[in-house]
Every structure is written in structure tokens, then in C-alpha cells.
Motif scaffolding. Structure first.
Motif, PDB file in Angstrom:
ATOM      1  N   THR A   1      67.824  39.893  50.208  1.00 32.85           N
ATOM      2  CA  THR A   1      68.999  39.253  49.616  1.00 32.85           C
ATOM      3  C   THR A   1      69.088  39.546  48.126  1.00 32.85           C
ATOM      4  OG1 THR A   1      68.970  37.470  51.261  1.00 32.85           O
ATOM      5  CG2 THR A   1      70.168  37.048  49.213  1.00 32.85           C
TER       6      THR A   1
ATOM      7  N   THR B   1      85.281  37.742  51.264  1.00 35.65           N
ATOM      8  CA  THR B   1      84.595  37.648  52.553  1.00 35.65           C
ATOM      9  C   THR B   1      85.573  37.341  53.676  1.00 35.65           C
ATOM     10  OG1 THR B   1      82.572  36.864  51.475  1.00 35.65           O
ATOM     11  CG2 THR B   1      82.782  36.450  53.836  1.00 35.65           C
TER      12      THR B   1
ATOM     13  N   THR C   1      73.655  39.815  58.386  1.00 37.08           N
ATOM     14  CA  THR C   1      72.639  40.402  57.523  1.00 37.08           C
ATOM     15  C   THR C   1      71.295  39.746  57.783  1.00 37.08           C
ATOM     16  OG1 THR C   1      72.128  40.976  55.227  1.00 37.08           O
ATOM     17  CG2 THR C   1      73.011  38.774  55.623  1.00 37.08           C
TER      18      THR C   1
ATOM     19  N   MET D   1      78.043  35.437  50.463  1.00 36.43           N
ATOM     20  CA  MET D   1      76.737  35.540  49.802  1.00 36.43           C
ATOM     21  C   MET D   1      76.498  34.314  48.937  1.00 36.43           C
ATOM     22  SD  MET D   1      76.053  39.455  48.672  1.00 36.43           S
ATOM     23  CE  MET D   1      74.385  38.968  48.194  1.00 36.43           C
ATOM     24  N   ASP D   2      75.281  33.794  49.017  1.00 37.51           N
ATOM     25  CA  ASP D   2      74.864  32.695  48.148  1.00 37.51           C
ATOM     26  C   ASP D   2      73.903  33.266  47.123  1.00 37.51           C
ATOM     27  OD1 ASP D   2      74.281  30.308  46.965  1.00 37.51           O
ATOM     28  OD2 ASP D   2      73.010  29.552  48.590  1.00 37.51           O
ATOM     29  N   ALA D   3      74.467  33.898  46.117  1.00 38.92           N
ATOM     30  CA  ALA D   3      73.640  34.603  45.129  1.00 38.92           C
ATOM     31  C   ALA D   3      73.561  33.863  43.796  1.00 38.92           C
ATOM     32  CB  ALA D   3      74.186  36.012  44.904  1.00 38.92           C
TER      33      ALA D   3
ATOM     34  N   HIS E   1      79.999  37.577  44.119  1.00 40.97           N
ATOM     35  CA  HIS E   1      80.711  36.748  45.082  1.00 40.97           C
ATOM     36  C   HIS E   1      81.839  37.581  45.689  1.00 40.97           C
ATOM     37  CE1 HIS E   1      78.521  33.188  43.783  1.00 40.97           C
ATOM     38  NE2 HIS E   1      78.756  33.555  42.530  1.00 40.97           N
TER      39      HIS E   1
ATOM     40  N   ALA F   1      72.022  41.759  46.420  1.00 39.01           N
ATOM     41  CA  ALA F   1      72.844  41.203  45.344  1.00 39.01           C
ATOM     42  C   ALA F   1      72.844  42.117  44.127  1.00 39.01           C
ATOM     43  CB  ALA F   1      72.338  39.804  44.966  1.00 39.01           C
TER      44      ALA F   1
END
Length: 359
Positions: free
Chosen positions: A146, A182, A139, A171-173, A179, A150
Motif C-alpha cells: 500500500t 474511484t 488490491t 485508497m486510504d493513504a 486520493h 501510494a
């Protein structure tokens, strides 16, 4: 306090009935009006009729599979593997990893690498109450994208849609999520093993053709390459001997010519992927250079043509089909995710004829 249909209508300056018509798609609405309503939905992060929408997603036959380029074997293999998990079982019997019944309809959405198109497809899939969405490949590393991504994934999950990332990092959201489950690749480790292989052969002047800047896959592979160089005390010239480009043959051809202009004494070129490596080989042959006698070449991914290239391509094998199939099973809830929700597939070094000791 949850956002209501009336809130969306007020933001868009239309009636609640018009909002309902736009979201249900069951009545013609003027294009400008539709655009205003959808913009209000995005801005307010409205989830269409939460409980009813979740029920609709749970019984839906639609699964969306987002790819950067459906013509690229990297994405085609993963999308095909996801789809194979959705296909109906002959006679209605349960197959390996599949449930009884007619199966699901997997719709492949080709984004062309456009972040905006990726977001648009996610909105459309939510409106269709998709049962699941699988996002494949890396991505764009951009804070605005981002955040927008999200928000859309939050709405999909709130509406009962399962979301799975395949071939991209988690993802680091933040704690607010989302989450998604993945299925990732160890791009850093694979790239480091590839560079270590060339270093073990005696190469000390290595050029690197990276993918597009600000892409997660590009960054991770470049980090692995440079970690190997730094460990060997060769990191000082890494920036000068790195050229960014697209993941295609033309970029390999142009990038190889650029690297040789920057450093005529190169003994090895590492390509961002196997397709880029084909362009590298073409540029080297045009200059009368032999592979690997004059210069070694490597790829990444181990796409089907890599072993049939002339010479056969040294590369890193990613289990694309296995990863796609696992993502498909996770998307349908037929397989539980691991603790933490992330499965990482290793990239294995495949040594072939395109690499050898420098002269």
C-alpha cells in the motif's frame, strides 16, 4: 526541498547524464546501471522534470489500463469499456461521451495478480508520460505494498497523469494522498443480498468459497456474507464453512469437495465469483448431487456465461461495462467526479435456476 536529478545521480553513483539517459530511454545503458538508477528514483520519489513532465502527460496519447488477468471476463469487460472511451471518432466528429480528435491509445497491462508487477507497470507508465492510468479490480491488503503503491501514484499525479481506480475501493493513504477518483462496487451489499436470498429460501447450512486471502474484494464479499449470517443467528460456524482459493474454476471444484468433507449436510454453496461457481457445479455433478434439488449454488459478478450455465446461475450482477466506461471518461477528464471523488455501483441480485428451497 524537491529532489533533483543530481540527487538521484548521487544515490545511484552515476552521472546526471546517465540518469537522464535511463529516464528518457534514448540511449543504451547497462542493465545493472539502469537498475541502480531506477531504484534511486523509487527511493527518493523523484518526479521527472515536474512542469515539463506534466505538460508531456497532458498532451500524451497513452492511457494505461492495469488488470489482474486479461483472460478473465471480469477484467476484460472493464478494460474493453475503458478502451471504448479512448477510441477515435469516425470523421473526427464528437460521439456520445467522446471528444473530437484521433482518440487515445489504451495499453492493457496484465499483472497476473502480482503486486510487484503492478508497481513495475506504474513506473513504466510514468516513464512514458502516460496521460492517464486506470487500475482495475481489488488490491492486496499489505502495508508495504500500500505504501509503495501510494508513492507511485503520487509521482504519477505530480507528473500530470490522471489516476482512476475502477472496481477497487478508495485508497486510504492519509492526508498526504493520493486520493484518486474511484469507481467502486458495493461488494458487501451484493454478498449480503445473495446470502439473504438463500436464508429466505430456508437454507441454514451454507458453505462459502472465498477468493484469495488479503484481497480487498475477497474481504468485502466475505464481510457481506457473514453480516447476513450473523443477523440470522448463524454466524457461529461461518469460519469452519469458509474455504479460500483463487478466482478460478479449479478452486471451485476443489473447494466444493473440501466443504462437503467438512459438512456433508450442506444445502447451499456460495462461490467467490461465477467462474468458481462453475467448478462447484462440476464437483457436485461428479458426486451425483442435483442443483438445486440437493444443493443450491450461487456465483457473483453475472459474467456473460452465467445465464447459459446448466442450470442458469443465481448471482449478483455488477455493471462492469458501465463502471469501465465511467472510469475511461474520468481518466480523460471528460466527466467530473462526484463530491468526495467516489462513485459506487450497486450489485443487483439475479435469481435463476441454481437456487431453490432445501429438501
Amino acid at each position: 526541498m524537491s529532489v533533483t536529478l543530481a540527487d538521484v545521480a548521487a544515490r545511484a553513483g552515476v552521472s546526471a547524464a546517465t540518469v537522464s539517459r535511463v529516464l528518457n530511454g534514448n540511449y543504451p545503458v547497462a542493465g545493472a546501471t539502469r537498475t541502480r538508477v531506477l531504484r534511486a528514483v523509487e527511493e527518493l520519489e523523484y518526479v521527472v522534470n515536474g512542469p515539463a513532465s506534466a505538460l508531456a502527460a497532458a498532451t500524451s496519447d497513452l492511457v494505461g489500463v492495469l488488470v489482474n488477468d486479461v483472460a478473465d471476463p471480469f477484467f476484460g469487460i472493464m478494460a474493453s469499456a475503458v478502451q471504448s472511451e479512448m477510441s477515435p471518432v469516425p470523421g473526427g466528429g464528437g460521439g456520445a461521451g467522446r471528444a473530437d480528435g484521433p482518440g487515445k491509445l489504451a495499453v492493457v497491462c496484465n499483472t497476473g495478480g502480482s503486486p510487484e508487477r503492478e508497481l513495475t507497470y506504474l513506473t513504466l507508465l510514468q516513464r512514458q508520460r502516460a496521460a492517464a492510468v486506470v487500475l482495475t479490480g481489488g488490491t492486496v491488503e499489505d502495508a508495504a505494498h500500500t505504501g509503495a503503491l501510494a508513492a507511485r501514484l503520487r509521482r504519477l499525479e505530480a507528473a500530470g497523469t490522471r489516476v482512476v481506480l475502477c472496481g477497487r475501493p478508495p485508497m486510504d493513504a492519509g492526508d498526504a494522498g493520493p486520493h484518486p477518483l474511484t469507481v467502486a462496487f458495493d461488494n458487501r451489499g451484493g454478498a449480503r443480498r445473495l446470502t439473504d436470498h438463500l436464508l429466505s429460501l430456508g437454507h441454514r447450512s451454507l458453505g462459502y468459497l472465498a477468493g484469495p486471502a488479503a484481497r480487498t474484494t475477497t474481504r468485502h464479499r466475505l464481510e457481506g456474507h457473514r453480516a447476513a449470517l450473523s443477523a440470522a443467528g448463524l454466524g457461529g460456524d461461518a469460519e469452519r464453512l469458509t474455504v479460500h482459493g483463487a478466482y478460478d474454476r479449479a478452486s471451485g471444484y476443489d473447494g466444493a469437495r473440501e466443504l462437503l468433507w467438512r459438512e456433508p449436510s450442506l444445502t447451499a454453496i456460495l462461490a467467490a465469483n461465477d467462474t468458481v461457481a462453475l467448478g462447484v457445479c462440476a464437483a457436485l455433478r461428479e458426486r451425483g448431487l442435483r442443483i438445486p434439488e440437493d444443493i443450491s449454488v450461487t456465483g457473483f459478478d453475472d459474467l456473460p456465461f452465467a445465464v447459459d450455465a446448466m442450470p442458469a446461475l443465481t448471482t449478483v450482477r455488477l455493471p462492469l461495462h458501465d463502471a469501465g466506461a465511467k472510469a475511461g471518461r474520468l481518466a480523460l477528464g471528460r466527466e467530473e467526479g462526484p463530491p468526495g471523488g467516489v462513485t459506487t455501483f450497486r450489485g443487483d441480485l439475479m435469481v435463476r435456476d441454481s437456487t431453490g428451497a432445501p429438501r
